[in-house]
Design a protein around this motif. Structure first.
Motif, PDB file in Angstrom:
ATOM      1  N   LEU A 194      -4.039 -45.120  16.765  1.00  0.00           N
ATOM      2  CA  LEU A 194      -4.990 -44.019  16.899  1.00  0.00           C
ATOM      3  C   LEU A 194      -6.417 -44.451  16.579  1.00  0.00           C
ATOM      4  N   VAL A 195      -6.577 -45.359  15.619  1.00  0.00           N
ATOM      5  CA  VAL A 195      -7.910 -45.884  15.320  1.00  0.00           C
ATOM      6  C   VAL A 195      -8.521 -46.475  16.589  1.00  0.00           C
ATOM      7  N   LYS A 196      -7.746 -47.295  17.293  1.00  0.00           N
ATOM      8  CA  LYS A 196      -8.246 -47.930  18.520  1.00  0.00           C
ATOM      9  C   LYS A 196      -8.511 -46.903  19.618  1.00  0.00           C
ATOM     10  N   LEU A 197      -7.619 -45.939  19.763  1.00  0.00           N
ATOM     11  CA  LEU A 197      -7.777 -44.948  20.825  1.00  0.00           C
ATOM     12  C   LEU A 197      -9.036 -44.112  20.625  1.00  0.00           C
ATOM     13  N   TYR A 198      -9.273 -43.691  19.395  1.00  0.00           N
ATOM     14  CA  TYR A 198     -10.500 -42.927  19.129  1.00  0.00           C
ATOM     15  C   TYR A 198     -11.731 -43.813  19.321  1.00  0.00           C
ATOM     16  N   ASP A 200     -12.100 -46.317  21.247  1.00  0.00           N
ATOM     17  CA  ASP A 200     -12.325 -46.547  22.674  1.00  0.00           C
ATOM     18  C   ASP A 200     -13.067 -45.383  23.335  1.00  0.00           C
ATOM     19  N   GLN A 201     -13.003 -44.205  22.715  1.00  0.00           N
ATOM     20  CA  GLN A 201     -13.724 -43.042  23.240  1.00  0.00           C
ATOM     21  C   GLN A 201     -15.045 -42.814  22.510  1.00  0.00           C
ATOM     22  N   GLY A 202     -15.484 -43.828  21.743  1.00  0.00           N
ATOM     23  CA  GLY A 202     -16.769 -43.748  21.072  1.00  0.00           C
ATOM     24  C   GLY A 202     -16.761 -42.963  19.780  1.00  0.00           C
ATOM     25  N   VAL A 203     -15.567 -42.799  19.160  1.00  0.00           N
ATOM     26  CA  VAL A 203     -15.444 -42.039  17.919  1.00  0.00           C
ATOM     27  C   VAL A 203     -15.176 -43.020  16.781  1.00  0.00           C
ATOM     28  N   LYS A 204     -16.021 -43.019  15.755  1.00  0.00           N
ATOM     29  CA  LYS A 204     -15.843 -43.911  14.611  1.00  0.00           C
ATOM     30  C   LYS A 204     -14.671 -43.423  13.767  1.00  0.00           C
TER      31      LYS A 204
END
Length: 398
Positions: A194-198, A200-204
């Motif tokens: 989930l860290v990577k998925l967020y 990838d959408q520009g969410v820290k």
């Protein structure tokens, strides 16, 4: 006047026995003359119990549907379907014990195990015991060529995550997320994804792990409030924990968004908050599109057939569909005792549900093996205290 005829035992009983045998041979086999065994494995007590009980309910329901029609067609017979369930306690030891229990009952195909710890313990033992299994875990490598009898009952975050996070971010305008999860494999594997998925959408993204078994989340809630994330991701938090966490977050003054892009669904968060009207910004994955007419009919049929309301947990439709595939494959293979034949039937058939229509297989890109069911999921949102209709998100096959 009726004349009595004396029947001699020596002359007549063998004749009667032979006649009875010939009549029985001429009759078609009834469902009770043979039995098809399937399993259901998951946590059925404790904080994650609603997940395991949903797996059992899905298996029980699929079995009842088959039995209502006179049994499952296996070769030239119709056989009664029986479910053997085991409480795997959401632990690796419980998963291993579940496999051995099913082996003792000659069960070679099961829905579950549910979570990553159980799946880790279950798979190597199931490989030795020859057991097909449909896990719902988000663990890394949940299916792999190393375990050819292991199938995935739903898609991992890497498949649906980009679509759901993108749409949720557009709605709620968040730029930072704190991912909350238990500090064992069940939480850390999915947390890393989930860290990577967020990101990838520009969410820290940051993470906050807690000890499984925690019953008081007030200290954690205060840390979250002080960190001021725009949204909190709770997808790996078991339902019972999620309800307490949501309650204590709001009590601590949290005003940001809450996400649940995993198996928890909406009910625990809404329950913990004290009603959907208390949630200004909430988004979640529905592992099946709960407002779809097919799922609505599934739940109505469950109520009619099982004489009880269906589980509210979103994994119930997932496991119903997985159990449907297992029973179809057993019917095609002509046996419930040969896992290789059943697995071959699964791989060769197009997945199909009486409620959701045709699906497909995925997994080659992410896992190296196409043994992941591809059926629609849903995206739910609550905006300013109002629950919107769940959007159906179709998942392409590979």
């Amino acid at each position: 006047m009726i004349k009595r005829i004396k029947v001699t035992r020596s002359a007549t009983w063998p004749t009667l026995a032979l006649a009875a045998c010939l009549c029985a041979a001429a009759m078609p086999a009834a469902a009770e003359d043979c039995e098809v065994k399937i399993g259901a494995v998951g946590p059925m007590t404790g904080g994650a119990a609603s997940w395991g009980l949903s797996a059992k309910a899905g298996a029980d329901f699929a079995a009842a549907l088959a039995n209502e029609g006179g049994g499952l067609q296996v070769g030239n017979r119709k056989c009664k379907v029986k479910v053997y369930s085991y409480d795997a306690l959401y632990t690796a030891a419980g998963g291993a014990a579940a496999s051995n229990y099913l082996a003792s009952e000659n069960v070679h195909a099961t829905v579950g195990p549910v979570g990553s710890p159980e799946t880790t313990g279950f798979r190597p033992v199931a490989k030795r015991n020859g057991q097909i299994n449909f896990s719902s875990s988000y663990m890394a490598g949940v299916i792999t060529p190393e375990f050819p009898l292991a199938f995935h009952a739903l898609q991992a975050p890497v498949t649906w995550g980009p679509m759901l996070i993108k749409d949720s971010k557009a709605q709620f305008k968040f730029n930072t997320v704190m991912i909350v999860a238990p500090n064992d494999q069940g939480g850390t594997d999915s947390g890393k994804q989930l860290v990577k998925l967020y990101a990838d959408q520009g969410v820290k993204a940051t993470t906050e792990y807690y000890q499984r078994g925690t019953t008081n989340f007030a200290p954690l809630a205060m840390r979250i409030v002080n960190a001021k994330p725009d949204t909190i991701e709770t997808s790996s938090v078991p339902p019972g924990d999620a309800a307490i966490l949501a309650k204590q977050l709001l009590e601590a003054g949290y005003t940001g968004a809450i996400g649940s892009l995993g198996g928890v669904g909406a009910a625990p968060i809404i329950q913990g908050a004290g009603g959907v009207d208390k949630l200004k910004a909430f988004y979640w994955l529905e592992t099946s599109p709960v407002d779809d007419p097919g799922v609505v009919k599934m739940k109505a049929d469950y109520t009619r057939l099982m004489k009880a309301p269906p589980p509210e947990n979103p994994l119930f439709p997932v496991y119903t569909v997985a159990a449907e595939q297992i029973l179809r494959a057993i019917s095609i293979a002509g046996t419930d005792q040969d896992p290789e034949k059943i697995a071959t039937a699964l791989r060769q058939m197009t997945p199909e549900s009486r409620y959701l229509g045709k699906g497909g297989w995925r997994g080659k890109t992410n896992y190296g093996i196409n043994q992941e069911l591809a059926f629609p999921v849903g995206l739910g949102m609550a905006v300013d205290g109002k629950k919107l209709p769940v959007r159906r998100i179709d998942i392409p096959a590979e």
